[in-house]
Motif scaffolding. Structure first.
Motif, PDB file in Angstrom:
ATOM      1  N   ALA A   7      43.094  12.792  41.402  1.00 24.35           N
ATOM      2  CA  ALA A   7      41.721  12.823  41.932  1.00 24.35           C
ATOM      3  C   ALA A   7      40.759  12.658  40.763  1.00 24.35           C
ATOM      4  N   VAL A   8      40.506  11.410  40.408  1.00 20.42           N
ATOM      5  CA  VAL A   8      39.718  11.096  39.215  1.00 20.42           C
ATOM      6  C   VAL A   8      38.420  10.420  39.619  1.00 20.42           C
ATOM      7  N   LYS A   9      37.320  10.910  39.067  1.00 23.14           N
ATOM      8  CA  LYS A   9      36.015  10.305  39.326  1.00 23.14           C
ATOM      9  C   LYS A   9      35.850   9.086  38.428  1.00 23.14           C
ATOM     10  N   VAL A  10      35.685   7.941  39.071  1.00 23.06           N
ATOM     11  CA  VAL A  10      35.567   6.671  38.365  1.00 23.06           C
ATOM     12  C   VAL A  10      34.191   6.074  38.640  1.00 23.06           C
ATOM     13  N   LYS A  11      33.508   5.674  37.580  1.00 30.20           N
ATOM     14  CA  LYS A  11      32.242   4.953  37.727  1.00 30.20           C
ATOM     15  C   LYS A  11      32.518   3.465  37.632  1.00 30.20           C
ATOM     16  N   PHE A  12      32.072   2.726  38.637  1.00 28.92           N
ATOM     17  CA  PHE A  12      32.281   1.283  38.697  1.00 28.92           C
ATOM     18  C   PHE A  12      30.998   0.579  38.242  1.00 28.92           C
ATOM     19  N   ILE A  13      31.152  -0.317  37.301  1.00 31.01           N
ATOM     20  CA  ILE A  13      30.009  -1.054  36.773  1.00 31.01           C
ATOM     21  C   ILE A  13      30.070  -2.460  37.355  1.00 31.01           C
TER      22      ILE A  13
ATOM     23  N   ILE B 191       6.512 -14.398  50.066  1.00 27.04           N
ATOM     24  CA  ILE B 191       7.656 -15.265  49.759  1.00 27.04           C
ATOM     25  C   ILE B 191       8.825 -14.418  49.253  1.00 27.04           C
ATOM     26  N   GLN B 192      10.064 -14.568  49.869  1.00 31.25           N
ATOM     27  CA  GLN B 192      11.242 -13.775  49.486  1.00 31.25           C
ATOM     28  C   GLN B 192      12.114 -14.538  48.497  1.00 31.25           C
ATOM     29  N   LYS B 193      12.721 -13.810  47.532  1.00 28.25           N
ATOM     30  CA  LYS B 193      13.653 -14.409  46.592  1.00 28.25           C
ATOM     31  C   LYS B 193      14.993 -14.660  47.295  1.00 28.25           C
ATOM     32  N   PRO B 194      15.766 -15.682  46.880  1.00 32.03           N
ATOM     33  CA  PRO B 194      17.089 -15.907  47.480  1.00 32.03           C
ATOM     34  C   PRO B 194      18.013 -14.723  47.163  1.00 32.03           C
ATOM     35  N   LYS B 195      18.941 -14.450  48.075  1.00 27.32           N
ATOM     36  CA  LYS B 195      19.863 -13.334  47.881  1.00 27.32           C
ATOM     37  C   LYS B 195      20.853 -13.651  46.764  1.00 27.32           C
ATOM     38  N   SER B 196      21.187 -12.634  45.980  1.00 23.94           N
ATOM     39  CA  SER B 196      22.079 -12.818  44.831  1.00 23.94           C
ATOM     40  C   SER B 196      23.513 -13.090  45.272  1.00 23.94           C
ATOM     41  N   GLU B 197      24.183 -13.967  44.520  1.00 27.52           N
ATOM     42  CA  GLU B 197      25.594 -14.241  44.755  1.00 27.52           C
ATOM     43  C   GLU B 197      26.494 -13.491  43.769  1.00 27.52           C
ATOM     44  N   ALA B 198      25.909 -12.668  42.899  1.00 29.92           N
ATOM     45  CA  ALA B 198      26.681 -11.955  41.867  1.00 29.92           C
ATOM     46  C   ALA B 198      27.602 -10.928  42.508  1.00 29.92           C
ATOM     47  N   LYS B 199      28.886 -10.954  42.075  1.00 29.58           N
ATOM     48  CA  LYS B 199      29.906 -10.086  42.686  1.00 29.58           C
ATOM     49  C   LYS B 199      30.952  -9.686  41.646  1.00 29.58           C
ATOM     50  N   ASP B 200      30.493  -9.341  40.483  1.00 30.81           N
ATOM     51  CA  ASP B 200      31.395  -9.035  39.375  1.00 30.81           C
ATOM     52  C   ASP B 200      31.583  -7.534  39.189  1.00 30.81           C
ATOM     53  N   LEU B 201      32.825  -7.144  38.936  1.00 26.67           N
ATOM     54  CA  LEU B 201      33.133  -5.790  38.478  1.00 26.67           C
ATOM     55  C   LEU B 201      33.385  -5.909  36.981  1.00 26.67           C
ATOM     56  N   SER B 202      32.415  -5.531  36.199  1.00 28.12           N
ATOM     57  CA  SER B 202      32.478  -5.784  34.759  1.00 28.12           C
ATOM     58  C   SER B 202      33.126  -4.663  33.978  1.00 28.12           C
ATOM     59  N   GLY B 203      33.214  -3.473  34.563  1.00 23.10           N
ATOM     60  CA  GLY B 203      33.802  -2.374  33.804  1.00 23.10           C
ATOM     61  C   GLY B 203      34.017  -1.128  34.626  1.00 23.10           C
ATOM     62  N   LEU B 204      34.763  -0.194  34.035  1.00 19.86           N
ATOM     63  CA  LEU B 204      35.004   1.125  34.612  1.00 19.86           C
ATOM     64  C   LEU B 204      34.690   2.170  33.553  1.00 19.86           C
ATOM     65  N   SER B 205      34.206   3.292  34.001  1.00 16.78           N
ATOM     66  CA  SER B 205      33.963   4.409  33.092  1.00 16.78           C
ATOM     67  C   SER B 205      34.668   5.643  33.652  1.00 16.78           C
ATOM     68  N   ILE B 206      35.575   6.193  32.858  1.00 21.19           N
ATOM     69  CA  ILE B 206      36.324   7.386  33.269  1.00 21.19           C
ATOM     70  C   ILE B 206      36.194   8.406  32.145  1.00 21.19           C
ATOM     71  N   LEU B 207      35.379   9.422  32.374  1.00 21.14           N
ATOM     72  CA  LEU B 207      35.018  10.362  31.312  1.00 21.14           C
ATOM     73  C   LEU B 207      35.574  11.748  31.576  1.00 21.14           C
ATOM     74  N   LYS B 208      36.016  12.380  30.502  1.00 25.55           N
ATOM     75  CA  LYS B 208      36.482  13.766  30.597  1.00 25.55           C
ATOM     76  C   LYS B 208      35.356  14.683  31.055  1.00 25.55           C
ATOM     77  N   SER B 209      34.129  14.387  30.636  1.00 24.84           N
ATOM     78  CA  SER B 209      32.991  15.250  30.989  1.00 24.84           C
ATOM     79  C   SER B 209      32.767  15.303  32.497  1.00 24.84           C
ATOM     80  N   GLU B 210      33.248  14.315  33.209  1.00 24.73           N
ATOM     81  CA  GLU B 210      33.101  14.287  34.662  1.00 24.73           C
ATOM     82  C   GLU B 210      34.411  14.608  35.389  1.00 24.73           C
ATOM     83  N   ASN B 211      35.481  14.852  34.597  1.00 19.96           N
ATOM     84  CA  ASN B 211      36.807  15.085  35.178  1.00 19.96           C
ATOM     85  C   ASN B 211      37.521  16.207  34.436  1.00 19.96           C
ATOM     86  N   PRO B 212      37.439  17.414  34.926  1.00 22.41           N
ATOM     87  CA  PRO B 212      38.095  18.537  34.262  1.00 22.41           C
ATOM     88  C   PRO B 212      39.617  18.386  34.183  1.00 22.41           C
ATOM     89  N   SER B 213      40.201  17.541  35.045  1.00 20.77           N
ATOM     90  CA  SER B 213      41.655  17.382  35.051  1.00 20.77           C
ATOM     91  C   SER B 213      42.155  16.458  33.941  1.00 20.77           C
TER      92      SER B 213
END
Length: 477
Positions: A86-92, A38-60
């Protein structure tokens, strides 16, 4: 009761078991899935709850990014000195959803993006539903920007430009802008974009009048109307009270008139002279006895500037501001007259942000300028020694001296506010709200391309401007 296991009882028991088994078989369907299938129904969740932009991942970057989320918008401030192309952004975002940035699919939850430009993010749920988000990033000072972002979102402001000047050095120590200069095309506002000032235009009219006084071409107590007035050629015959109105009265809003025709829809299509005549025919107190904030008085001052200088209002402003390096204009009356690097104006009550004839209202509300040039003007009339002043000490003192009728207004400048020391003024038209403070140590301007009908809006704008000024001093900018 005794039950004996006889052959007949055994036969009856077996028959019952067979019947029960048949019933069970009749309740089942051939091919039913096993529990593990038996399969679970597919999720309807589509939220972008946050961003993470860290110096440790971006020397610039010079530090971690600050993120403020409001609905589908993310405002981001990266620390001063950062390079953000050119910034590395983590999308939550929601589990099992997928991510696109500016139309390009992203594998995983991290992407390298150019934060100089607006970023459009699409989140698609496992079941195919989509949500869209906008990221507006800039390099700035978190402690300042984090006060601005909630304000503009609370009141639905499309764009804001704000700047801080340090009076001791007569120069800006911070300027920034965020939002959309043009909502329909998502044209980003930048710090060099120009805004209509609304009633903050009155300071510029006052400064222009003061230069004419300084040149000896008019006097502060010269009559304006009647056979000996400055405007005698246009208005030679007036009532006895109007015949007493002076330049001072107009500058200080003490000419005594009521019923302001400058921004009234009743007088749409009227020329400036026609509106002045409406003013002259209105009910009037004895000049110099009552303060009544009166836009039309500054319309008259604009006419005085043109008559005495022999130049139109905009040309004269450009001339007196030339030594400061400030660029100043009169804004257009319609959207198709919008200048390059000028914001568009948005009303919030169903009316037009372009409902006023700025050729008529220019001296009372039509000046167009950006924040940097606004401060060039301020520091040319402040009496400082670093920048060249266009007003001498006596003229400057005259301009900043409060009226004898009210301590709250000088000549084109308000003063004696309960929250702060210094001089200030606001501006408010459909499609425009502005405020600036010329303070003791720092000065601040906040320019917006809309206004809110909320009764708390004007107070909150004053508080925001004052809080920015206090924070600048706290940070030692």
């Amino acid at each position: 009761m005794n039950f004996k296991l006889t052959s007949s009882n055994v036969a009856r028991l077996l028959a019952s078991l067979m019947l029960f088994s048949a019933v069970l078989s009749s309740c089942s369907k051939k091919g039913d899935p096993k529990p593990e299938e038996i399969q679970k129904p597919k999720s309807e969740a589509k939220d972008l709850s946050g961003l993470s932009i860290l110096k440790s991942e971006n020397p610039s970057l010079t530090g971690d990014g600050y993120v403020y989320k409001s609905g589908a918008k993310f405002y981001v401030t990266l620390p001063m000195g950062s390079t953000i192309n050119a910034v590395k952004v983590k999308f939550i975002f929601s589990d099992n959803a997928t991510l696109k940035v500016n139309g390009s699919a992203v594998s995983g939850n991290t992407a390298t993006v150019d934060l100089n430009n607006t970023q459009e993010v699409e989140i698609t749920s496992e079941s195919g539903f989509k949500s869209n988000y906008t990221i507006l990033a800039q390099v700035g000072i978190k402690e300042i920007d984090e006060m601005v972002y909630p304000f503009i979102e609370k009141y639905g402001m499309p764009a804001v430009s704000y700047a801080i000047g340090k009076n001791s050095i007569e120069n800006l120590v911070y300027k920034n802008a965020t939002g959309f200069a043009v909502v329909e095309t998502k044209e980003r506002v930048r710090p060099d974009y120009m805004f209509r000032l609304a009633s903050m235009s009155k300071q510029h009219t006052a400064i222009a009048i003061m230069t004419l006084i300084q040149q000896g071409k008019i006097g502060i107590d010269d009559l304006v109307f009647g056979p000996t007035g400055i405007l005698k050629d246009s208005f030679p015959s007036v009532g006895p009270k109007s015949a007493k109105v002076t330049v001072r009265h107009l500058l200080e809003h003490t000419a005594g008139y009521t019923g302001d025709p400058m921004f009234s829809a009743t007088y749409n299509g009227y020329t400036l002279d026609q509106r002045i005549q409406v003013m002259l025919n209105s009910t009037q107190s004895e000049p110099g006895t009552v303060f009544y904030y009166y836009n039309m008085g500054y319309g008259v001052l604009g006419k005085i500037i043109e008559v005495v200088s022999g130049k139109d209002y905009e040309t004269y402003l450009k001339e007196i501001y030339a030594p400061t390096g400030a660029q100043v204009y009169i804004c257009g009356t319609s959207p198709n007259q919008r200048r390059q690097k000028e914001v568009a104006y948005y009303a919030q009550n169903g009316s037009s942000g372009y409902g006023n004839d700025m050729n008529v209202a220019k001296a009372a509300g039509g000046v167009l300028i950006n924040t940097e040039d606004l401060f060039k003007v301020l520091y040319s009339v402040d009496g400082g020694t670093i920048r060249q002043d266009i007003l001498n000490s006596a003229t400057r003192t005259l301009m900043f001296t409060p009226s004898t009728v009210t301590k709250g207004y000088a000549k084109g400048w308000r003063t004696n506010h309960s929250l702060f020391n210094g001089f200030y003024h606001g501006g408010n038209l459909a499609g425009t709200a502005t405020f600036w403070i010329y303070g003791e140590d720092y000065s601040v301007a906040v320019l917006l391309n809309s206004r809110s009908e909320d009764s708390q809006f004007d107070v909150d704008l004053i508080v925001l401007t004052n809080n920015i000024m206090k924070k600048a001093k706290e940070l030692g900018l």
